[in-house]
Design a protein around this motif. Structure first.
Motif, PDB file in Angstrom:
ATOM      1  N   LYS A 392       0.847  -1.196   0.000  1.00 41.00           N
ATOM      2  CA  LYS A 392       0.000   0.000   0.000  1.00 41.00           C
ATOM      3  C   LYS A 392       0.878   1.238   0.000  1.00 41.00           C
ATOM      4  N   VAL A 393       0.442   2.248  -0.790  1.00 39.70           N
ATOM      5  CA  VAL A 393       1.190   3.494  -0.846  1.00 39.70           C
ATOM      6  C   VAL A 393       0.909   4.308   0.417  1.00 39.70           C
ATOM      7  N   ARG A 394       1.953   4.927   0.958  1.00 35.02           N
ATOM      8  CA  ARG A 394       1.831   5.700   2.190  1.00 35.02           C
ATOM      9  C   ARG A 394       2.240   7.151   1.953  1.00 35.02           C
ATOM     10  N   ASP A 395       1.771   8.010   2.835  1.00 35.01           N
ATOM     11  CA  ASP A 395       2.141   9.432   2.756  1.00 35.01           C
ATOM     12  C   ASP A 395       3.610   9.580   3.134  1.00 35.01           C
ATOM     13  N   PRO A 396       4.479  10.068   2.241  1.00 38.63           N
ATOM     14  CA  PRO A 396       5.911  10.191   2.550  1.00 38.63           C
ATOM     15  C   PRO A 396       6.226  11.260   3.599  1.00 38.63           C
ATOM     16  N   ALA A 397       5.348  12.237   3.788  1.00 40.54           N
ATOM     17  CA  ALA A 397       5.664  13.343   4.698  1.00 40.54           C
ATOM     18  C   ALA A 397       5.965  12.868   6.127  1.00 40.54           C
ATOM     19  N   PRO A 398       5.124  12.030   6.745  1.00 34.73           N
ATOM     20  CA  PRO A 398       5.453  11.558   8.096  1.00 34.73           C
ATOM     21  C   PRO A 398       6.763  10.760   8.145  1.00 34.73           C
ATOM     22  N   PHE A 399       7.073  10.048   7.056  1.00 32.20           N
ATOM     23  CA  PHE A 399       8.324   9.288   7.006  1.00 32.20           C
ATOM     24  C   PHE A 399       9.520  10.231   7.013  1.00 32.20           C
ATOM     25  N   LEU A 400       9.393  11.347   6.279  1.00 36.74           N
ATOM     26  CA  LEU A 400      10.486  12.322   6.258  1.00 36.74           C
ATOM     27  C   LEU A 400      10.680  12.957   7.634  1.00 36.74           C
ATOM     28  N   LYS A 401       9.542  13.194   8.329  1.00 34.22           N
ATOM     29  CA  LYS A 401       9.636  13.795   9.656  1.00 34.22           C
ATOM     30  C   LYS A 401      10.218  12.817  10.676  1.00 34.22           C
ATOM     31  N   ALA A 402       9.934  11.533  10.489  1.00 25.48           N
ATOM     32  CA  ALA A 402      10.415  10.524  11.434  1.00 25.48           C
ATOM     33  C   ALA A 402      11.842  10.083  11.151  1.00 25.48           C
ATOM     34  N   ALA A 403      12.402  10.542  10.043  1.00 24.17           N
ATOM     35  CA  ALA A 403      13.703  10.043   9.593  1.00 24.17           C
ATOM     36  C   ALA A 403      14.804  10.220  10.636  1.00 24.17           C
ATOM     37  N   ASN A 404      14.882  11.395  11.282  1.00 29.21           N
ATOM     38  CA  ASN A 404      15.955  11.638  12.250  1.00 29.21           C
ATOM     39  C   ASN A 404      15.890  10.665  13.428  1.00 29.21           C
ATOM     40  N   ASN A 405      14.677  10.431  13.930  1.00 31.98           N
ATOM     41  CA  ASN A 405      14.534   9.495  15.048  1.00 31.98           C
ATOM     42  C   ASN A 405      14.837   8.065  14.625  1.00 31.98           C
ATOM     43  N   VAL A 406      14.450   7.707  13.401  1.00 30.57           N
ATOM     44  CA  VAL A 406      14.761   6.360  12.919  1.00 30.57           C
ATOM     45  C   VAL A 406      16.268   6.191  12.758  1.00 30.57           C
ATOM     46  N   LEU A 407      16.935   7.237  12.333  1.00 33.90           N
ATOM     47  CA  LEU A 407      18.398   7.186  12.247  1.00 33.90           C
ATOM     48  C   LEU A 407      19.016   6.933  13.621  1.00 33.90           C
ATOM     49  N   LYS A 408      18.432   7.553  14.648  1.00 27.94           N
ATOM     50  CA  LYS A 408      18.924   7.302  16.005  1.00 27.94           C
ATOM     51  C   LYS A 408      18.697   5.844  16.398  1.00 27.94           C
ATOM     52  N   ILE A 409      17.545   5.320  16.037  1.00 33.03           N
ATOM     53  CA  ILE A 409      17.239   3.924  16.349  1.00 33.03           C
ATOM     54  C   ILE A 409      18.206   2.997  15.619  1.00 33.03           C
ATOM     55  N   GLN A 410      18.521   3.353  14.364  1.00 35.84           N
ATOM     56  CA  GLN A 410      19.453   2.550  13.584  1.00 35.84           C
ATOM     57  C   GLN A 410      20.894   2.738  14.042  1.00 35.84           C
ATOM     58  N   GLY A 411      21.141   3.800  14.822  1.00 33.93           N
ATOM     59  CA  GLY A 411      22.499   4.081  15.264  1.00 33.93           C
ATOM     60  C   GLY A 411      23.338   4.735  14.212  1.00 33.93           C
TER      61      GLY A 411
END
Length: 418
Positions: A392-411
């Protein structure tokens, strides 16, 4: 002198009364003879006879009571033997119990030391796993393996060499069991602290994913399940898992800690496929995801992506590692690149004027996949950026906003900042 004569008189009177001089008449062959027995002789004979009777009585009594004494001694020996056997049996059972519990605590200690490294808990090297009779406190395991096992070596010390040492060693083992209980409580406190940290990390991931309308359950459900796609590893866990040591449920914290870590590790591995990169070098949002007026037909329509406008030729980058599954013309998308990132994620980059990757090529975050253009069904230069999850296609905007925190999770946040 008067008293002395009086005593003599009394003695002679007593002698004359009880031991008077006696004559024995002996008749033999018609002749009669007289045998006179004096009082002193009678006294001597009576004394000898009395002494013999007393000796005989004492000897007889001793002989008759000898068996009773022997039986009593045998009973005492039997009782002592039974007590020794009981103590020896108690000691053996207690020693087996100490060894069993010691082995379990050693396994938990190893697990905690590895978990401390994997969870990023800051360990003060000067702090060690001390065992005392005081109330247990939250501790961290020490790194010195020899020091860590000193208590366990003491618990598994030499066995008693003599029967007289059994009771003493039982007391010693009981004392060491008490110390083991304190050590177990300290380990559990530390495991509880690490579990709280992992749960906080999980909550952070949940909050990070919330704007994207994804949950950790969604992530876990759509993992590729291929061990080759990510590194395998984990803390040491006994083959049979953790079991109770002192209380029926004192192993639960360690099971929960291991399960939480495994779950968090799987989510973190799956999030390696989460799009975290910038899709374009420089851009501004020209059209959002969702319902909008179609720029050509001027009617309401659904827009399945995010339009990022910029200068012609602006670099377009892969936002997550993966494999290019399409690179070429794709109907209204114009020149488009589609990348499969695994774990249910894929991204699309449309309307490019030039492609810089080919189908089947492996890319990483930041790999340049093409240049911004206006091919396909467009009204001007921009990038049409799509994120798909679970088909399913998702809205990219929330993904862009969450990117910094996901980077922290990924280390990888520090790597990105550098």
């Amino acid at each position: 002198m008067t008293n002395e004569l009086s005593f003599k008189e009394k003695f002679h009177s007593w002698r004359g009364k009880y031991f008077p001089e006696r004559q024995l008449f002996l008749r033999s062959e018609g002749r009669v003879r007289f045998l006179t027995i004096g009082s002193y002789t009678q006294i001597a004979m009576s004394t000898a006879l009395s002494g013999f009777l007393i000796w005989g009585s004492i000897t007889t009594y001793a002989y008759l009571t000898r068996d009773l004494k022997l039986e009593e001694k045998n009973k005492t020996i039997s009782t002592m033997s039974n007590q020794y056997q009981s103590l020896s049996s108690d000691f053996s059972a207690l020693e087996v119990e100490v060894e069993r519990r010691t082995k379990q605590l050693e396994e938990r200690q190893k697990f905690l030391e590895e978990m401390a490294k994997k969870t990023g808990v800051v360990v003060d090297e000067s702090t060690s796993l001390e065992v005392s009779d005081q109330e247990p406190q939250t501790i961290v395991p020490r790194n010195d393996e020899e020091k860590t096992s000193s208590l366990f070596q003491e618990l598994l010390g030499s066995k008693p060499a003599a029967a007289t040492e059994v009771a003493t060693n039982i007391d010693r083992r009981k004392s060491l069991l008490t110390r083991l209980e304190n050590a177990e409580a300290q380990q559990r406190n530390f495991a509880t602290a690490m579990l709280a940290k992992l749960q906080a990390d999980s909550s952070f991931i949940q909050e990070t994913l919330k704007p994207t309308k994804l949950t950790t359950e969604d992530i876990l459900t759509h993992m590729d399940g291929n061990a080759d796609t990510y590194g395998m590893g984990g803390p040491y866990v006994p083959e049979t898992g953790f079991s109770a040591v002192f209380e029926a449920t004192d192993h639960k914290t360690f099971d929960d800690l291991n399960n939480e870590w495994l779950r968090l590790e799987m989510v973190t591995n799956a999030l390696d496929s989460f799009p975290v990169g910038k899709p374009a070098e420089k851009y501004y949002v020209s059209s959002k995801f969702g319902r909008r007026r179609d720029p050509l037909k001027k009617t309401w329509a659904n827009h399945p992506g995010l339009d990022l406008a910029g200068w012609p030729g602006t670099a377009i980058y892969a936002t997550a590692p993966g494999k290019v599954v399409h690179a070429g013309w794709f109907g209204p998308y114009g020149r488009m690149v589609e990348i499969e990132h695994g774990n249910g994620f894929k991204t699309r980059y449309g309307h490019m004027r030039k492609l810089r990757v080919k189908k089947g090529e492996e890319v990483t975050v930041g790999t340049r996949v093409g240049d911004m253009g206006k091919t396909g069904r467009v009204t001007g230069t921009h990038l049409h950026y799509e994120i798909w999850f679970n088909g399913k296609v998702r809205d990219p905007a929330p993904f862009l906003k969450a990117a910094n925190n996901v980077l922290k999770i990924q280390g990888r946040d520090e790597e990105t900042s550098e």
